[in-house]
Enzyme design. Sequence first.
Site: not given
Length: 127
Positions: A25, A57-58, A73-75
């Site tokens: 997110s 994403t959210y 996270g991955a972002a």
Amino acid sequence: MFRTMMKSKIHRATVTEANLKYVGSITIDEELLEVADILPNEKVQVVNNNNGARLETYVIPGKRGERTVCLNGAAARLVQVGDEVIIIAYGIFTDEAARTYEPKVIFVDEGNNPVKIAHEEIHGQQS
């Protein structure tokens, strides 16, 4: 017919954190979310002006007043602290509503403080 249109965006926000260990997110200051009419868990597109990366994403709300913009996270691999990003939320409108809807464009300063709210974008406009 339905059309997907820009509903609102936070323009040129500064990334304050990148947390690879979080599950995912983007965390955004709760006040900025309210001004931009973006809800918790709403899908957004994030565009990194520094490297051209684009991701979806959210949203999760961050603490009010801290002006947090944190990719999780991955972002977190796609940004650096200090990068300038555009956060865009889209809505699905009927053809009729799409022709009259006015999006919210929130311009922020380097500290992620809202400084201007517009309802359109003009070609060549810098901020």
